[in-house]
Design an enzyme around this catalytic site. Structure first.
Site, PDB file in Angstrom:
ATOM      1  N   ALA A  69       0.843  -1.187   0.000  1.00  0.00           N
ATOM      2  CA  ALA A  69       0.000   0.000   0.000  1.00  0.00           C
ATOM      3  C   ALA A  69       0.885   1.247   0.000  1.00  0.00           C
ATOM      4  CB  ALA A  69      -0.905   0.006   1.226  1.00  0.00           C
ATOM      5  N   GLY A 113       0.073  -5.195   0.642  1.00  0.00           N
ATOM      6  CA  GLY A 113      -1.107  -5.138  -0.201  1.00  0.00           C
ATOM      7  C   GLY A 113      -0.915  -5.785  -1.554  1.00  0.00           C
ATOM      8  N   GLU A 116      -1.595  -9.333  -1.021  1.00  0.00           N
ATOM      9  CA  GLU A 116      -3.027  -9.507  -0.773  1.00  0.00           C
ATOM     10  C   GLU A 116      -3.838  -9.410  -2.068  1.00  0.00           C
ATOM     11  OE1 GLU A 116      -3.688  -7.856   3.714  1.00  0.00           O
ATOM     12  OE2 GLU A 116      -2.893  -6.439   2.260  1.00  0.00           O
ATOM     13  N   GLU A 136       3.812  -5.962   7.161  1.00  0.00           N
ATOM     14  CA  GLU A 136       3.146  -4.840   7.829  1.00  0.00           C
ATOM     15  C   GLU A 136       3.553  -4.678   9.282  1.00  0.00           C
ATOM     16  OE1 GLU A 136       0.253  -6.043   4.502  1.00  0.00           O
ATOM     17  OE2 GLU A 136       1.666  -7.035   5.851  1.00  0.00           O
TER      18      GLU A 136
END
Length: 262
Positions: A69, A113, A116, A136
């Site tokens: 992200a 992300g 993911e 993370e």
């Protein structure tokens, strides 16, 4: 379709259409900013409505599928802000909600992300330089777009705990060995291999492919007996389609089927 953070290319033949979506933020290793995820959700919505497209490929660059992200957008977030906007649910999960088959072609980093998003696709074909991770915890948070859930279902509790608690990266060969990815190929063969698979899927009956995808995904949400019941009903329902009749007739007549998506 013209976007600022995506390159969208369609390859349509008489045997079926494939669309390749390339994440395109090269200066940020394809970090998943709000603009990119909003555009991705928009592109997928249009492709789901496009009858000419039977399969989608989601990919990035040779260096990075997506390195996570965009932390510059998240670092000042608040609980209420994250809760009210729910960007992961609204835009990121558009990949998981996409009804047609979608393949992730992953080279380089697929972290946070990026990992993911790749796991939201139906399966992953990885280049031999791919690296997967959920780092993370190094930022004082945990995965928030399905990483603790999809990774655990893909690789099991022990390895998911290892990755989420240490933040370590998993190389392509390890990812293949534990079932996170379906195939590993040389980097220079990644897109050719993925396109071959996508065209094979796009050449099948669209409704049957979508129902097959739905049945496999149901296995993660239900008990075995419920899943088998669901599978059985879908299988029986397929005998109301023209494509079932064509597929079995073609097999009996030793010819290639010509599906009409009906």
């Amino acid at each position: 379709m013209a976007y600022n953070t995506l390159e969208v290319t369609k390859d349509i033949t008489k045997d079926g259409g494939v669309c390749t979506i390339k994440l395109n933020r090269p200066n940020a290793l394809n970090a998943l900013c709000a603009e990119l995820t909003t555009e991705l959700a928009d592109a997928l919505g249009k492709l789901e409505a496009d009858d000419k497209i039977g399969c989608v490929i989601l990919t990035g660059s040779d260096k990075a599928f997506a390195a996570g992200a965009d932390i510059t957008e998240l670092k000042d977030g608040t609980f209420l802000g994250m809760y009210d906007h729910d960007v992961f649910g609204l835009y990121w999960e558009a990949v998981a909600r996409f009804r047609k088959p979608i393949i992730a072609a992953v080279a380089g980093y697929a972290l946070g992300g990026g990992c993911e998003i790749a796991m939201m696709c139906d399966f992953i074909i990885a280049a031999d330089n791919a690296k997967f991770g959920q780092p993370e915890i190094n930022l004082g948070v945990m995965p928030g777009a399905g990483g603790t859930q999809r990774l655990t279902k893909a690789v099991g509790k022990s390895k998911a705990m290892d990755m989420c608690l240490t933040g370590r990266m998993m190389k392509a060969d390890e990812a293949h060995a534990c079932g996170l990815v379906s195939r590993v190929v040389p980097l220079d063969e990644l897109m050719e291999t993925t396109m071959e698979a996508a065209k094979k899927i796009a050449g099948q009956s669209g409704p049957i492919a979508m129902m097959t995808k739905e049945a496999v995904n149901t296995s993660f949400e239900t008990t075995l007996s419920q899943g088998i019941h669901f599978e059985r009903r879908l299988f029986q329902a397929m005998f109301s389609t023209e494509d079932q009749k064509e597929g079995m007739a073609a097999f009996a007549e030793k010819r290639k089927p010509h599906f009409k998506n009906k």
